[in-house]
Design an enzyme around this catalytic site. Sequence first.
Site, PDB file in Angstrom:
ATOM      1  N   ARG A 202       0.823  -1.142  -0.013  1.00  0.00           N
ATOM      2  CA  ARG A 202      -0.051   0.070   0.050  1.00  0.00           C
ATOM      3  C   ARG A 202       0.770   1.282   0.102  1.00  0.00           C
ATOM      4  O   ARG A 202       0.226   2.332   0.431  1.00  0.00           O
ATOM      5  CB  ARG A 202      -1.028  -0.044   1.212  1.00  0.00           C
ATOM      6  CG  ARG A 202      -2.072  -1.085   1.212  1.00  0.00           C
ATOM      7  CD  ARG A 202      -3.146  -0.909   2.099  1.00  0.00           C
ATOM      8  NE  ARG A 202      -4.142  -1.797   1.654  1.00  0.00           N
ATOM      9  CZ  ARG A 202      -4.466  -3.041   2.631  1.00  0.00           C
ATOM     10  NH1 ARG A 202      -3.242  -3.346   3.601  1.00  0.00           N
ATOM     11  NH2 ARG A 202      -5.294  -3.849   2.162  1.00  0.00           N
ATOM     12  N   LYS A 224       2.837  10.920 -11.773  1.00  0.00           N
ATOM     13  CA  LYS A 224       1.842  10.154 -12.772  1.00  0.00           C
ATOM     14  C   LYS A 224       2.566   8.632 -13.069  1.00  0.00           C
ATOM     15  O   LYS A 224       3.632   8.719 -13.444  1.00  0.00           O
ATOM     16  CB  LYS A 224       1.604  10.701 -14.089  1.00  0.00           C
ATOM     17  CG  LYS A 224       0.380  11.752 -14.052  1.00  0.00           C
ATOM     18  CD  LYS A 224       0.073  12.193 -15.617  1.00  0.00           C
ATOM     19  CE  LYS A 224      -1.109  13.156 -15.628  1.00  0.00           C
ATOM     20  NZ  LYS A 224      -1.441  13.439 -17.050  1.00  0.00           N
ATOM     21  N   GLU A 266       8.047  16.807 -26.152  1.00  0.00           N
ATOM     22  CA  GLU A 266       7.712  17.155 -24.958  1.00  0.00           C
ATOM     23  C   GLU A 266       8.204  18.762 -24.597  1.00  0.00           C
ATOM     24  O   GLU A 266       7.703  19.480 -23.960  1.00  0.00           O
ATOM     25  CB  GLU A 266       7.868  16.361 -23.607  1.00  0.00           C
ATOM     26  CG  GLU A 266       7.244  15.108 -23.987  1.00  0.00           C
ATOM     27  CD  GLU A 266       5.639  15.180 -23.585  1.00  0.00           C
ATOM     28  OE1 GLU A 266       5.180  16.260 -23.302  1.00  0.00           O
ATOM     29  OE2 GLU A 266       4.991  14.038 -23.568  1.00  0.00           O
ATOM     30  N   LYS A 308       7.177  21.990 -15.766  1.00  0.00           N
ATOM     31  CA  LYS A 308       6.422  21.084 -15.024  1.00  0.00           C
ATOM     32  C   LYS A 308       6.215  21.061 -13.626  1.00  0.00           C
ATOM     33  O   LYS A 308       5.063  20.830 -12.966  1.00  0.00           O
ATOM     34  CB  LYS A 308       7.142  19.720 -15.584  1.00  0.00           C
ATOM     35  CG  LYS A 308       6.409  18.228 -15.201  1.00  0.00           C
ATOM     36  CD  LYS A 308       5.418  17.886 -15.767  1.00  0.00           C
ATOM     37  CE  LYS A 308       4.596  16.811 -15.553  1.00  0.00           C
ATOM     38  NZ  LYS A 308       5.427  15.491 -16.075  1.00  0.00           N
ATOM     39  N   GLU A 318      -4.394  16.813 -11.524  1.00  0.00           N
ATOM     40  CA  GLU A 318      -4.941  17.019 -12.855  1.00  0.00           C
ATOM     41  C   GLU A 318      -6.292  17.486 -12.956  1.00  0.00           C
ATOM     42  O   GLU A 318      -7.319  16.964 -13.835  1.00  0.00           O
ATOM     43  CB  GLU A 318      -4.811  16.046 -13.873  1.00  0.00           C
ATOM     44  CG  GLU A 318      -4.694  16.396 -15.313  1.00  0.00           C
ATOM     45  CD  GLU A 318      -4.260  15.322 -16.256  1.00  0.00           C
ATOM     46  OE1 GLU A 318      -4.982  14.471 -16.842  1.00  0.00           O
ATOM     47  OE2 GLU A 318      -3.016  15.159 -16.310  1.00  0.00           O
ATOM     48  N   ARG A 322      -3.124  20.996 -14.877  1.00  0.00           N
ATOM     49  CA  ARG A 322      -2.340  20.230 -15.242  1.00  0.00           C
ATOM     50  C   ARG A 322      -2.731  19.505 -16.708  1.00  0.00           C
ATOM     51  O   ARG A 322      -1.666  19.150 -17.137  1.00  0.00           O
ATOM     52  CB  ARG A 322      -1.932  18.875 -14.209  1.00  0.00           C
ATOM     53  CG  ARG A 322      -0.838  18.023 -14.657  1.00  0.00           C
ATOM     54  CD  ARG A 322      -0.484  17.250 -13.457  1.00  0.00           C
ATOM     55  NE  ARG A 322       0.638  16.430 -13.850  1.00  0.00           N
ATOM     56  CZ  ARG A 322       1.015  15.406 -12.871  1.00  0.00           C
ATOM     57  NH1 ARG A 322       0.650  15.366 -11.760  1.00  0.00           N
ATOM     58  NH2 ARG A 322       2.086  14.694 -13.181  1.00  0.00           N
ATOM     59  N   ASN A 326      -1.088  18.082 -21.651  1.00  0.00           N
ATOM     60  CA  ASN A 326      -1.476  17.092 -22.364  1.00  0.00           C
ATOM     61  C   ASN A 326      -1.628  17.446 -24.003  1.00  0.00           C
ATOM     62  O   ASN A 326      -2.504  16.870 -24.755  1.00  0.00           O
ATOM     63  CB  ASN A 326      -2.698  16.131 -21.949  1.00  0.00           C
ATOM     64  CG  ASN A 326      -2.322  15.544 -20.939  1.00  0.00           C
ATOM     65  OD1 ASN A 326      -1.158  14.783 -20.690  1.00  0.00           O
ATOM     66  ND2 ASN A 326      -2.979  15.605 -19.751  1.00  0.00           N
ATOM     67  N   HIS A 329      -1.744  15.180 -26.596  1.00  0.00           N
ATOM     68  CA  HIS A 329      -1.657  13.658 -26.367  1.00  0.00           C
ATOM     69  C   HIS A 329      -3.187  12.949 -26.440  1.00  0.00           C
ATOM     70  O   HIS A 329      -3.124  11.957 -26.656  1.00  0.00           O
ATOM     71  CB  HIS A 329      -1.532  13.870 -24.864  1.00  0.00           C
ATOM     72  CG  HIS A 329      -0.141  13.907 -24.384  1.00  0.00           C
ATOM     73  ND1 HIS A 329       0.511  15.186 -24.805  1.00  0.00           N
ATOM     74  CD2 HIS A 329       1.031  13.249 -23.640  1.00  0.00           C
ATOM     75  CE1 HIS A 329       1.991  15.270 -24.291  1.00  0.00           C
ATOM     76  NE2 HIS A 329       2.138  14.070 -23.563  1.00  0.00           N
ATOM     77  N   HIS A 333      -2.429   9.663 -28.181  1.00  0.00           N
ATOM     78  CA  HIS A 333      -2.426   8.365 -27.467  1.00  0.00           C
ATOM     79  C   HIS A 333      -3.514   7.672 -28.364  1.00  0.00           C
ATOM     80  O   HIS A 333      -3.453   6.371 -28.288  1.00  0.00           O
ATOM     81  CB  HIS A 333      -3.297   8.701 -26.151  1.00  0.00           C
ATOM     82  CG  HIS A 333      -2.467   9.208 -24.919  1.00  0.00           C
ATOM     83  ND1 HIS A 333      -3.052   9.574 -23.749  1.00  0.00           N
ATOM     84  CD2 HIS A 333      -0.955   9.369 -24.976  1.00  0.00           C
ATOM     85  CE1 HIS A 333      -1.733   9.912 -22.970  1.00  0.00           C
ATOM     86  NE2 HIS A 333      -0.859   9.686 -23.833  1.00  0.00           N
ATOM     87  N   HIS A 346       6.352   7.316 -28.009  1.00  0.00           N
ATOM     88  CA  HIS A 346       5.311   8.212 -27.323  1.00  0.00           C
ATOM     89  C   HIS A 346       5.499   9.677 -28.136  1.00  0.00           C
ATOM     90  O   HIS A 346       4.477  10.250 -28.540  1.00  0.00           O
ATOM     91  CB  HIS A 346       5.519   8.319 -26.032  1.00  0.00           C
ATOM     92  CG  HIS A 346       4.543   9.137 -25.258  1.00  0.00           C
ATOM     93  ND1 HIS A 346       3.360   9.161 -25.265  1.00  0.00           N
ATOM     94  CD2 HIS A 346       4.661  10.424 -24.621  1.00  0.00           C
ATOM     95  CE1 HIS A 346       2.478  10.241 -24.579  1.00  0.00           C
ATOM     96  NE2 HIS A 346       3.806  11.043 -24.063  1.00  0.00           N
TER      97      HIS A 346
END
Length: 445
Positions: A202, A224, A266, A308, A318, A322, A326, A329, A333, A346
């Site tokens: 955990r 992330k 990026e 960032k 986010e 935030r 993206n 993206h 994606h 990517h």
Amino acid sequence: MACTTNAFSLSISSNPNTKLSSDLNPKFYKPVNVALRGSCTGDLNLGRLALSRPSQLGRRICANATQVMDQFVGERSSAAPTIVEVDLGDRSYPIYIGSGLLDQHELLQKHVHGKKVLVVTNTTIAPLYLDKVVDALTRGNPNVSVENVILPDGEKHKNMETLMKVFDKAIESRLDRRCTFVALGGGVIGDMCGFAAAAFLRGVNFIQIPTTVMAQVDSSVGGKTGINHPLGKNLIGAFYQPQCVLVDTDTLDTLPDRELASGLAEVIKYGLIRDADFFEWQEKNMEKLMARDPDALAYAIKRSCENKAEVVSLDEKESGLRATLNLGHTFGHAIETGFGYGEWLHGEAVAAGTVMAVDMSHRLGWIDSSIVKRVNDILLRAKLPTAPPDTMTVEMFKSVMAVDKKVADGLLRLILLKGPLGNCVFTGEYDRKALDDTLSAFCKS
């Protein structure tokens, strides 16, 4: 008050009037006031977000920095690392940036609090840097024992089956809650190691040691973590912050040219969405970046991490701001998922996705044609694709985008450029015809 996402529109702008000191090693300073201008009358209508800082602030992250950047390039950094702080209260952590940092063992050791460490790496990076990292963790520190797990390399292995190998090793090694996981590799390793650390017992500590431009400027910072699902990228994961990020720029010496270019997608993103001066610096220095000029790369990494870090400090989970990171993206994606994980890197998919987002922004009348041209030109100079693969269809894009993480109540929200360079919006309020026209323009069917 009941608010829906249908009217959600977050606008971010760069401030051309902000002054920057000549300090070449800026530290992160927490914004003093955050003012949200707009009204909420049943629906959430979030207008321009303004960051108010003290007028005498000596070090500024998002600023008019062209002069400082030009001064930085050509000056070799000292042995002491540049440090960028990610300000998250009692979970704040440093990003160390510099050459030869893996030889400075105290940087890593002070972030290891237990006696057991698990280094998670892959078949490409392990022969190059695993021994060096183990040495950095154990030199003069005999009480620490280090285990490792070496995973297959590539985006196609970013899945539950591979993740289980990390848990298997951790359990077999009888690691406890005071152990530390270390991610040694690119974005795939960082995402999987971080997710494993978030879930094992955990939650255990972890450290990021990114070895690609992509990971150094983006994925290693901000917490992330996660894995892919056959139906969508990064749909399974958690927000989980590292103890530190150690960016040894020497690891880029072994990075393939294609991976280098991928990471620059990026870097370019930051300039487009919030730092126009940084974008202009990139236009002047792209050939130096492609030629691996150490000073140009060091500055690009530092500046990207500063951008960032500021965004993550303001919006860790986010909820709005935030999401602007993206840009490109959602389209990108869809390319990665539809075309097959690992077929395109990517950054290559994000580059093509950025061109599509910019095209849509122009169709909406939100930016002028000069920005469209500049985006295409800089991506081509970075040897990145400016269109999706021929096999991508309109229906493929729509089916994958329908399960994107930024969908809320069935509404696809996108990051689009709006206004002068360095401004963007995160919104679900746009003419759907513009999206359809963009998809049709870039797809054969």
